[in-house]
Every structure is written in C-alpha cells, then in structure tokens.
Write a protein that holds these residues in place. Structure first.
Motif, mmCIF file in Angstrom:
data_model
loop_
_atom_site.group_PDB
_atom_site.id
_atom_site.type_symbol
_atom_site.label_atom_id
_atom_site.label_comp_id
_atom_site.label_asym_id
_atom_site.label_seq_id
_atom_site.Cartn_x
_atom_site.Cartn_y
_atom_site.Cartn_z
ATOM 1 N N VAL A 77 0.734 -1.256 -0.144
ATOM 2 C CA VAL A 77 -0.177 -0.001 0.157
ATOM 3 C C VAL A 77 1.027 1.236 -0.101
ATOM 4 O O VAL A 77 1.845 1.160 0.758
ATOM 5 C CB VAL A 77 -0.982 0.026 1.191
ATOM 6 N N ARG A 78 0.718 2.096 -0.938
ATOM 7 C CA ARG A 78 1.424 3.228 -1.080
ATOM 8 C C ARG A 78 0.710 4.673 -0.584
ATOM 9 O O ARG A 78 -0.232 4.923 -0.988
ATOM 10 C CB ARG A 78 1.789 3.681 -2.405
ATOM 11 N N TRP A 79 1.267 4.912 0.537
ATOM 12 C CA TRP A 79 0.530 6.059 1.328
ATOM 13 C C TRP A 79 1.193 7.449 0.925
ATOM 14 O O TRP A 79 2.558 7.755 0.795
ATOM 15 C CB TRP A 79 0.923 5.961 2.796
ATOM 16 N N GLY A 80 0.411 8.501 1.229
ATOM 17 C CA GLY A 80 0.946 9.747 1.247
ATOM 18 C C GLY A 80 0.332 10.449 2.453
ATOM 19 O O GLY A 80 -0.561 9.901 3.023
ATOM 20 N N ASP A 116 -1.648 5.407 -3.169
ATOM 21 C CA ASP A 116 -3.043 5.033 -3.073
ATOM 22 C C ASP A 116 -3.929 5.589 -2.165
ATOM 23 O O ASP A 116 -4.981 5.669 -2.318
ATOM 24 C CB ASP A 116 -2.804 3.612 -2.788
ATOM 25 N N VAL A 117 -3.244 5.953 -1.206
ATOM 26 C CA VAL A 117 -4.078 6.417 0.163
ATOM 27 C C VAL A 117 -3.524 7.293 0.763
ATOM 28 O O VAL A 117 -2.151 7.456 1.214
ATOM 29 C CB VAL A 117 -4.394 5.167 1.027
ATOM 30 N N VAL A 118 -4.114 8.420 1.172
ATOM 31 C CA VAL A 118 -3.709 9.642 2.026
ATOM 32 C C VAL A 118 -4.184 9.838 3.225
ATOM 33 O O VAL A 118 -5.396 9.254 3.747
ATOM 34 C CB VAL A 118 -4.276 10.811 1.328
ATOM 35 N N TYR A 119 -3.191 9.931 4.244
ATOM 36 C CA TYR A 119 -3.423 10.047 5.731
ATOM 37 C C TYR A 119 -3.676 11.606 5.891
ATOM 38 O O TYR A 119 -2.574 12.078 5.677
ATOM 39 C CB TYR A 119 -2.587 9.372 6.475
#
Lengths: 324, 324
Positions: free
Chosen positions: A8-11, A71-74
């Motif tokens: 999972v690739r996070w921003g 893929d997903v932003v925190y």
C-alpha cells in the motif's frame, strides 16, 4: 499479502506531531510504504521526507492531489480543513483515512462519505482506539454477554491545555473547544457498545473566555434505559478511564484512547485482566485495518463503518445544539 | 479523658447489620461503652445485648427513650423512621447520632436540628466517611491549594442490589431508590470541597418497575463554574471511586465511602500516595468525633455541621423535584 505483492502506497498530508508518530508505525508494517508527503511549509515537508525516506515531496496541495502516486492519503491537519482536503483527495482518485473528527458536523461527514461511495474509494475516520487488541477483546466479551446487559458506560478524556487563548484549541473559528478534540473519544467509546444515537442528550459545559466549551459533561440516554456519562475538558485533567457496567460485572479500561489493558470484574468477585503490549505508538492497528480493507477491495471498514462515523458526529451536532 | 473520667454511655436503636459493625468499633474505644439497646424484636435485642455485653435491653421504644440511662443514641433504622425517633430521643434529653440520610427531606432534617439546638443536645448525621484520616488529609490538601483551584469532582456509588421488588430499596413508600441510600455519598463528597449548594442541577434517572430511581446521574454546577459529576445506582455496579480535579493535579480515592488510600497526581507528573490502615470497620473515626464533641460540650461537629447536613438534603430535594 506476500513480498511479491504491491505494498500500500501512502501519502501524508500535514506532517505534524501526530503524522510523525503515524509514519513511525507505518514503517513497522511490511505491507505499507510512505511514498509521498505534502506540507505548505516546504522545509517541513522536506525534513519529514528525509527523516522517513520519502521520495515524493510536495509543498503545493494541488500538485500533491494530482501528481502524487500514492494510493491512500493520511490526513492529519486540523479538523476545519478536513472536508476540503478529503474531497480533493477523493476527486483525485485517492483513498483516504482522516484524523478525527473527519468534519466539524455530520453534514460534512456525510458529504465526504457520499463522495467516497460514489467514487468507490475507501474512506475511514482515523479512530485508532477502535482497532487496539484490548478494545477488540472488550467488544467481543460484551457482545458475547460476558457482563450481561450493559446499562452504564462512563468515559472521560479531560486534559489541561496551556491557557494560551491564541491557540487553535481556544478558537471558535478553528473548531476549538473540548468536544471536537477530546469529547469525540468518550462519545465514540459509548457508541462501540450501544451502536445507536442517544435519544436524550443532557449536557453541561464550562465556557472559556474565548467562547468555546472548555469542559463538557454529556449524559446520554440510549434506547432501553442505557446511560452514558461522559466528559471532556481542555481545562482540567482526569485519568483517561472508561468503564462498561453490566448486570454481571464491569470492565475498566485505563488510558482508553490507546489502552494497554482491560480489567474485567465479575459479580462473583473474580477479576480477569487482558493485557496487550502496544505495537509502536498505537497507530499500527488502524494501519493494518486499512491494509486489510484495501486488500479486500472494501470501501469502508466493517469495524468502523461510515454510519458509525456519521452517528457520532450527529450526536456531537446535537450536543452543540443544546448549547445554543 | 482519662480512665477516671466517665465514659460516653451509648444506646443502640435498631440493632441490625450496620449496628453490629458500629458496636464492634465502639468497643475499640476506651472512652465509650454501650449500655443500652432497643429493638421491637425482643429476641434480636437480647441477642445483640448478649453479644456485646449490654446491661439494658428494651423491646419498647418509649421505655428506651425514658428509662435508658444512655447519654447518646445511635440510630440505625431505615431513614423513613428517623425523624420520629430522633425527635423522641431529643425530647427524652438524649444526644443523637443518626444514620444517613437523617431524614427524607431537608425539612425533616431542619426540624430535628432546630429541636437539638433548642434542647442544647448534640446531634450529628452519621456521615462516617467524613472522619477517615484519608478524607481529612485530602480536605486539608485541597484547602491548602495543593492541586490549585478545583473545578471538577467525580464520585460514583453504584451497586447492584438483588432484584427483589418487595425489598425496602425498591419501595417508594419506604424511601427506596438509589438517591437516598447511595446518592447521598457522592453528593456529600462534592460538598466536602465545594461547601455550598449547587446552582444548577441537571439529572437523568432510570426508574425501576416499582417507580423508584434505580440509577441516577447528577451533574451539579456550583458557583464559579465548578462541576460535580456524580452517580448512584441499585441496578448496576461501578467502582466506588471519587476524584477531585484541580488546576495543578488531581486526587483519586478508591472506595471513597471508607477509603484506605488517596493518590495525588500532580501536573508535573509526580505521584504521592497517602495510605492509612482502617481501624475496625471504619466507624471508629466518627465515634471518636462524637466523643470529642461531647467532651467539649459541643452540640454540633465542626467537621460535619448541621448546615452541611441540611445543604445535602436540600440538594437531594431539588434533585427529586427535577424528576417531578
């Protein structure tokens, strides 16, 4: 997932104090990696990227939304900015987990959730507490009737913030006050077990000189004569304890926001303790839940549903309405 | 007092479960002796007299009032009978200490107190909690500003009584419900520190099928934005904890009715514990206070004044009024 599977690739949006801890825990998972960070403060973004080995660094939000390959932003910004940022991320095709509260009203939450659903993107409030092994164990035990019918829940999250009236916490325009920042924890905790909105809301508050709720007491009544006695404060400190009281015993959870332990006291006098060493700083568990949901192709966590997020915010709307 | 001085001569009215414990503790004091007991149940009076070596045994109240040679009567009957019995004792020239609540309304308490004052006889509510070394220490510390200005007090006395609807606890005509039996403790506890009547009373209750308050939550607001969050129940159990929260720290008292220990948590992170082994069953301390007051010729205890007794009952009147 195995090592051959894409992580999972996070921003990370708004790399402040909480995002530092979150990033720390994220690196404890083999199934995630942080590949992107954005802050309007360029230096802050660069420092964060360097510390956590992050290839993509942005100081412009629009660039981040459309050029980041995550893929997903925190989202870890103050809650008044959440709605705009969540919606921008979703419109850019990114999944989102957003610090709590996800908005300053249930209407804001609903708008974000409707968009996530229409875009078929995962969206979750970062209610880290829900995913701790201790909380999972307690929810299971209560669900399985270990302490009989529950009729009272108590929880307090009261701390004493510095009396700096220039601070966001005291600013009514920036969503200040104890309810949104602290009250969301005890209110959410009650909802873990009562699974509904309260039918009666009875409150008392102490207002700061800046006009925000410095201390709030929330006596909530749920269908079936179930009560919750909750409090939050930025003016005075209590232990962060929570308690679930049933016909056949009660359960005490100290430091219930990130609980290491729950103690079960049964009517027959026996006491049982469930302890669990906290992995990382406690954010690890929600990160695993996001990975799990994404790997299953879910757009909401079955443990922290969209409906439950809206329900808590709707309760907070009503609490604020009792204050006029 | 030395051994040559006359001991305080006690009479026991209603020798039930609590009176047994009280008598046990009374014998731990060199300055008191039990010389009289009365119960309408002759066998019970005789058994009690035999167990505690009591010379005067009565099974008729009027005989007791006028023929017992005791100086002070300890009344341990259910609270709906207190007023009549206290007044009869006072009219017979005897000092009185009476189990709490001394009456079921502040008007009843006032009537007893007015009579005691006019007769110049000692009268005190048996608020045993007040006299524990732990409570004395906490009151001193708070009074001396050890935790700064106090703005929140929390206390719970919730237990689960057997669901026997024939029992006095469930009977509206016999003063049943959780407020009078249990709620008086947390309400009195708050008054130890706030020393006044609340200006705002905000309550929630759960009613039993017999029509009494099974659970009550009392959010009380005192002058100066001070809050108390209190609860009582006969339907569900919580730990019997109390807490005093101030600007500079908070104090936790577990089992606050008869506390062995108080833990002081200061803002700088330091923790201090005050422990005190309980003498006897905990009634010893109020017995010593009665001896002290009588030896000084006082008609009220400066630690538990007539005014404070009336104040708590007036608060309970108002709580009941909010329930209609």
């Amino acid at each position: 997932m195995n090592n051959l599977t894409k992580k999972v690739r996070w921003g990370i949006l708004a790399p402040g104090r909480i995002a530092q801890k979150f990033a720390h825990d994220l690196k404890l998972s083999d199934e995630s990696e942080i590949i992107s960070v954005v802050s309007r403060d360029k230096q802050r973004a660069e420092d964060f990227a360097e510390k956590h080995n992050i290839p993509e660094v942005f100081s412009n939000y629009d660039d981040f939304y459309y050029r980041s390959t995550c893929d997903v932003v925190y989202i870890a910004s103050p809650h008044v900015f959440h709605k705009e940022q969540v919606i921008a991320c979703l419109n850019a095709g990114k999944s989102v987990i957003c610090e709590k509260p996800v908005g300053i009203s249930s209407a804001e939450a609903k708008e974000m959730i409707d968009l996530a659903v229409s875009k078929k993107l995962f969206f979750m409030e970062a209610m880290w507490t829900r995913f701790f092994p201790v909380i999972e164990r307690v929810i299971d035990a209560v669900t399985n009737g270990k302490i009989g019918q529950v009729s009272m829940i108590k929880a307090d999250f009261c701390f004493r913030a510095p009396l700096d009236f220039e601070d966001r916490l005291y600013n009514p325009k920036l969503g200040g006050g104890s309810l949104l920042d602290a009250g969301i924890y005890p209110i959410t905790f009650a909802q873990f077990f009562y699974h509904s909105e309260p039918t009666i809301i009875n409150t008392e508050r102490v207002t700061t000189p800046t006009g925000v709720d410095g201390t709030g007491v929330y006596v909530l009544r749920y269908p079936g004569d179930k009560l919750a006695i909750l409090s939050s404060s930025i003016l005075t400190k209590t232990p962060y304890n929570a308690m679930i009281c049933g016909e056949e015993g009660y359960i005490v959870i100290e430091d219930f926001l990130c609980p290491p332990k729950a103690t079960f006291h049964y009517s027959d006098g026996t006491v049982e303790t469930f302890e669990n060493e906290t992995i990382g700083k406690g954010y690890f568990y929600e990160i695993k839940e996001v990975e799990r949901c994404l790997s299953l192709g879910l757009i909401e966590s079955p443990k922290r549903t969209h409906a439950s997020t809206i329900e808590v915010l709707a309760t907070m709307d009503k609490i604020q309405n009792t204050w006029g």
